[in-house]
Scaffold this active site. Structure first.
Site: not given
Ligand code: NAP
Ligand code: MG
Length: 503
Positions: A200, A253-256, A258, A275, A406
């Protein structure tokens, strides 16, 4: 197509791809979502719509997981391949990424906003290299032979060995900051290990993952081994995590999110690798070669518009060189050429989305309201697209939000330290994260002492953001579980089986 502005440089292949009807990849076929719904993909440089992709939901995820399950069953075309045949397919994926590198770089730049020159020089070759590097392991997933002693069965003899077997069906959920590269980090080791996958991509950046699906087919990957479902986190990601036929989730993705995934996976104890975020400290000692440390530290934060989980976002600069370093980084920031990613001269592109624009400028404002100031940047750039000026914040204090959280944008905070003592180490480690860190110094003893005490999965010395397929990458503390890349990543996708035989 309503978003033609700024797309004059796109090749006809890329135009065809974004204008064509994009579909989900399930069991080797490109299909529409069950609901028929789609969502819009934006050009971050203009905010205009550039493509539509299917909005997958629970039903699509279920079909994809079942296809992956079928492709994993004993005797399937995938399971019947020899390790060497499997490795050759993985290697061919790398070859084809190189073959289509120009097209992929344009698509990535268009979708994510990153400079096309950076995508062409870094994202695309790194993705290809990851597949090439991993492919060699397919023939080397050896177990070991063991001679057990078993003290309570005197006289008996045993022969034992371990086998390394693929975990099964893997759900892979990836972010938008390095869309193709993150897909490669996940798929390379999973396919090499013999797993099957439901991928995904992030809702913001689904395009190169879909193109990668076509590439995997061209490379000869059997049907159902890779399934791709575009959609939103709550409606596509969550059902994938909840699905009982998925054996493991690999998430970046985000720690939240995660933490949400850890909770969701508790009911059937799915294997997890995570990660997550970072807030990585970079320490510049007064003996550092500032000719390389200043541009190095600047690039450590501004690379990819600061949207790197490993971004060097907290600078600790020794008193004697503090003014010189701050001045140097501010100057570097002011000289960066900001502009649309597709312009080949651009060095800093837009952020990925309106949400990220608001989030990052919100952080800058919060820093200012708490007494910090901007030595460079400090605002949105322009009034179209999602650009933020490369920003260096000074007069910060360790408790501030801009120092603790972050930001995931081109924003770095600089503070001073006097001596390389316990207090500096405490401050550098004063974070819930532990992903990466940097040291700039020419004193080898200081470097080794510091490297041993930093709580981080990676320590870069006199360099930053050096990524390679051979270098394990991942986090201490709340930056995640497990490692990506290197030989260590294979542990994420393999089970170990012990076979014990009484002779
Ligand atoms: P995110 O919400 O953690 O998204 C990462 C992935 O998880 C996306 O494919 C997202 O889908 C999916 N996802 C979201 N909610 C989910 C759930 N409940 N169950 C399963 N999968 C889910 O990150 P973001 O919203 O793109 O970014 C928010 C913040 O996360 C950024 O500002 C940054 O601080 C952090 N971030 C960290 C990394 C890293 O490499 N460590 C990468 C990106 C972002 P959708 O795209 O459809 O929401
Ligand atoms: Mg999200």
């Amino acid at each position: 197509m309503d978003g033609a502005k700024g797309l004059e440089t796109l090749s006809k292949e890329v135009l065809q791809f974004i204008n064509g009807k994009r579909k989900l990849l399930i069991d080797g076929k490109w299909v529409e979502s069950q609901s028929g719904e789609t969502f819009e993909v934006y050009n971050p440089a203009t905010g205009q719509v550039i493509a539509h992709v299917p909005a997958g939901n629970k039903e699509d995820v279920d079909m994809a997981v079942k296809a992956a399950r079928k492709a994993f069953t004993e005797g399937s075309p995938w399971r019947k391949l020899t390790p060497s045949e499997r490795g050759r397919i993985v290697s061919r994926i790398g070859d084809l990424i190189l073959k289509y590198a120009d097209e992929l770089a344009q698509l990535e730049s268009l979708d994510n906003g990153k400079p096309v020159s950076v995508a062409r020089a870094a994202d695309i070759p790194l993705a290809a290299d990851l597949f090439h590097y991993m492919s060699g392991f397919a023939t080397k997933l050896d177990g070991s032979t063991i001679q057990p002693s078993v003290p309570y069965t005197p006289g008996a003899e045993y022969h034992a060995y371990t086998r390394r077997e693929p975990i099964g069906v893997v759900g892979q959920i990836i972010p938008w900051n390095f869309p193709l590269l993150m897909a490669a980090w996940k798929l390379g080791p999973a396919l090499t290990s013999g797993c099957t996958v439901v991928l995904k991509p992030a809702e913001e950046t689904p395009l190169t993952a879909l193109r990668l699906g076509e590439i995997c087919q061209e490379a000869g990957l059997p049907d159902g081994v890779l399934n791709i479902i575009t959609g939103f986190g709550e409606t596509t990601g969550a059902p994938l995590v909840a699905h009982p036929l998925v054996d493991k989730i690999a998430f970046t993705g985000s720690t939240e999110v995660g933490k949400l995934i850890v909770k969701a996976a508790a009911h059937d104890l799915k294997k997890l690798s995570l990660e997550l975020g970072g807030k990585s400290p970079v320490i510049i000692l007064d003996d550092a070669n500032l000719d390389i440390a200043i541009p190095g530290a600047a690039n450590g934060i501004f690379f990819n518009q600061g949207q790197c989980c490993a971004a060097g976002s907290r600078l600790y600069i020794q008193e004697k060189v503090y003014d010189q370093v701050v001045e140097g980084i501010a100057k570097y920031a002011k000289n960066l050429k900001v502009g649309p990613g597709l312009d080949p001269t651009t060095q800093l592109g837009p952020l990925v989305s309106q949400i990220q624009l608001e989030r990052v400028t919100g952080f800058i404002e919060s820093g200012k309201s708490q007494g910090a100031s901007a030595a460079s940047g400090g605002s949105r750039w322009g009034n179209e697209g999602y650009f933020v000026e490369p920003t260096l914040m000074v007069n910060t204090e360790d408790h501030m939000k801009v120092v603790q959280e972050e930001i995931f944008g081109p924003v770095v905070v600089a503070t001073k330290f006097k001596d390389l003592d316990d207090d500096l180490i405490r401050r550098a480690n004063d974070s819930v994260f532990g992903l990466a860190s940097g040291i700039w110094s020419q004193d080898i003893s200081k470097v080794h002492r510091l490297a041993a005490r930093l709580q981080a999965g990676t320590v870069w010395v006199n360099c930053y953001n050096i990524f390679d397929a051979s270098l394990p990458f991942g986090g201490f503390k709340q930056s995640g579980w497990g490692r990506e890349m290197g030989s260590l990543v294979l542990n994420n996708y393999l089970e170990s089986k012990t076979v014990c035989i009484s002779l």
